[in-house]
Design a protein around this motif. Sequence first.
Motif, PDB file in Angstrom:
ATOM      1  N   ASN A 109      -8.548  -5.574   5.653  1.00 27.85           N
ATOM      2  CA  ASN A 109      -7.736  -5.815   4.455  1.00 27.85           C
ATOM      3  C   ASN A 109      -8.570  -5.753   3.181  1.00 27.85           C
ATOM      4  O   ASN A 109      -8.095  -5.284   2.143  1.00 27.85           O
ATOM      5  CB  ASN A 109      -7.009  -7.144   4.564  1.00 27.85           C
ATOM      6  CG  ASN A 109      -5.877  -7.104   5.567  1.00 27.85           C
ATOM      7  OD1 ASN A 109      -5.369  -6.037   5.898  1.00 27.85           O
ATOM      8  ND2 ASN A 109      -5.498  -8.262   6.072  1.00 27.85           N
ATOM      9  N   ALA A 110      -9.818  -6.215   3.244  1.00 26.46           N
ATOM     10  CA  ALA A 110     -10.703  -6.134   2.077  1.00 26.46           C
ATOM     11  C   ALA A 110     -11.011  -4.672   1.737  1.00 26.46           C
ATOM     12  O   ALA A 110     -11.038  -4.294   0.552  1.00 26.46           O
ATOM     13  CB  ALA A 110     -11.992  -6.900   2.340  1.00 26.46           C
ATOM     14  N   LEU A 111     -11.222  -3.858   2.755  1.00 27.85           N
ATOM     15  CA  LEU A 111     -11.477  -2.435   2.508  1.00 27.85           C
ATOM     16  C   LEU A 111     -10.238  -1.747   1.933  1.00 27.85           C
ATOM     17  O   LEU A 111     -10.351  -0.925   1.019  1.00 27.85           O
ATOM     18  CB  LEU A 111     -11.911  -1.741   3.800  1.00 27.85           C
ATOM     19  CG  LEU A 111     -13.297  -2.096   4.319  1.00 27.85           C
ATOM     20  CD1 LEU A 111     -13.531  -1.454   5.681  1.00 27.85           C
ATOM     21  CD2 LEU A 111     -14.372  -1.663   3.347  1.00 27.85           C
ATOM     22  N   ILE A 112      -9.077  -2.082   2.458  1.00 26.62           N
ATOM     23  CA  ILE A 112      -7.833  -1.496   1.943  1.00 26.62           C
ATOM     24  C   ILE A 112      -7.631  -1.890   0.478  1.00 26.62           C
ATOM     25  O   ILE A 112      -7.235  -1.061  -0.351  1.00 26.62           O
ATOM     26  CB  ILE A 112      -6.623  -1.950   2.797  1.00 26.62           C
ATOM     27  CG1 ILE A 112      -6.680  -1.308   4.177  1.00 26.62           C
ATOM     28  CG2 ILE A 112      -5.300  -1.649   2.112  1.00 26.62           C
ATOM     29  CD1 ILE A 112      -6.491   0.195   4.177  1.00 26.62           C
ATOM     30  N   GLU A 113      -7.917  -3.124   0.152  1.00 22.40           N
ATOM     31  CA  GLU A 113      -7.799  -3.595  -1.229  1.00 22.40           C
ATOM     32  C   GLU A 113      -8.737  -2.816  -2.156  1.00 22.40           C
ATOM     33  O   GLU A 113      -8.372  -2.456  -3.275  1.00 22.40           O
ATOM     34  CB  GLU A 113      -8.107  -5.097  -1.290  1.00 22.40           C
ATOM     35  CG  GLU A 113      -7.922  -5.723  -2.640  1.00 22.40           C
ATOM     36  CD  GLU A 113      -6.472  -5.838  -3.046  1.00 22.40           C
ATOM     37  OE1 GLU A 113      -6.201  -5.789  -4.263  1.00 22.40           O
ATOM     38  OE2 GLU A 113      -5.616  -5.963  -2.160  1.00 22.40           O
ATOM     39  N   ARG A 114      -9.932  -2.545  -1.685  1.00 21.09           N
ATOM     40  CA  ARG A 114     -10.921  -1.808  -2.495  1.00 21.09           C
ATOM     41  C   ARG A 114     -10.490  -0.355  -2.699  1.00 21.09           C
ATOM     42  O   ARG A 114     -10.622   0.190  -3.784  1.00 21.09           O
ATOM     43  CB  ARG A 114     -12.288  -1.881  -1.816  1.00 21.09           C
ATOM     44  CG  ARG A 114     -13.400  -1.426  -2.660  1.00 21.09           C
ATOM     45  CD  ARG A 114     -13.630  -2.388  -3.829  1.00 21.09           C
ATOM     46  NE  ARG A 114     -14.590  -1.807  -4.721  1.00 21.09           N
ATOM     47  CZ  ARG A 114     -14.444  -1.709  -6.027  1.00 21.09           C
ATOM     48  NH1 ARG A 114     -13.404  -2.235  -6.618  1.00 21.09           N
ATOM     49  NH2 ARG A 114     -15.343  -1.130  -6.755  1.00 21.09           N
ATOM     50  N   VAL A 115      -9.986   0.290  -1.639  1.00 25.90           N
ATOM     51  CA  VAL A 115      -9.501   1.666  -1.763  1.00 25.90           C
ATOM     52  C   VAL A 115      -8.321   1.717  -2.727  1.00 25.90           C
ATOM     53  O   VAL A 115      -8.240   2.606  -3.577  1.00 25.90           O
ATOM     54  CB  VAL A 115      -9.111   2.232  -0.376  1.00 25.90           C
ATOM     55  CG1 VAL A 115      -8.355   3.547  -0.517  1.00 25.90           C
ATOM     56  CG2 VAL A 115     -10.326   2.433   0.489  1.00 25.90           C
TER      57      VAL A 115
END
Length: 130
Positions: A109-115
């Motif tokens: 979820n943190a990676l998705i938020e960053r993308v």
Amino acid sequence: MNLFGGTISSLENGLNYASLKNKTIAQNIANVDTPNYKAKNVSFEKMLSDAKKSAISANRTDNRHFEFDIKQSTPGVYSYENFNYRSNGNGVDMDAEQASLAQNTIYYNALIERVSSKFNTLNNVIKGGR
């Protein structure tokens, strides 16, 4: 032209890792009652080293020889071979798998938020700040 200096590709690699780890954890949970099943895990370091050497090319001594590459299908996945958590030979610890699933979900979820943030920035630039 690289708009983000490789950030998107790094995030993509992180998402690929998190997705593979999630599939591995789901497979472990699905096989919790299977006798002699050995739990699997994903190692980022192993995945990185496998990615560097995953493609094997044939040495062509004649231009009539075929070109081919052999690629590993799931890099970075390994089994706990000598670990038995239960008397039937099963090596899945359900509590550890659920904790690992929760940790991996937070990471994903943190990676998705960053993308999403990167794409919102690009969208803002395209619209001219409006």
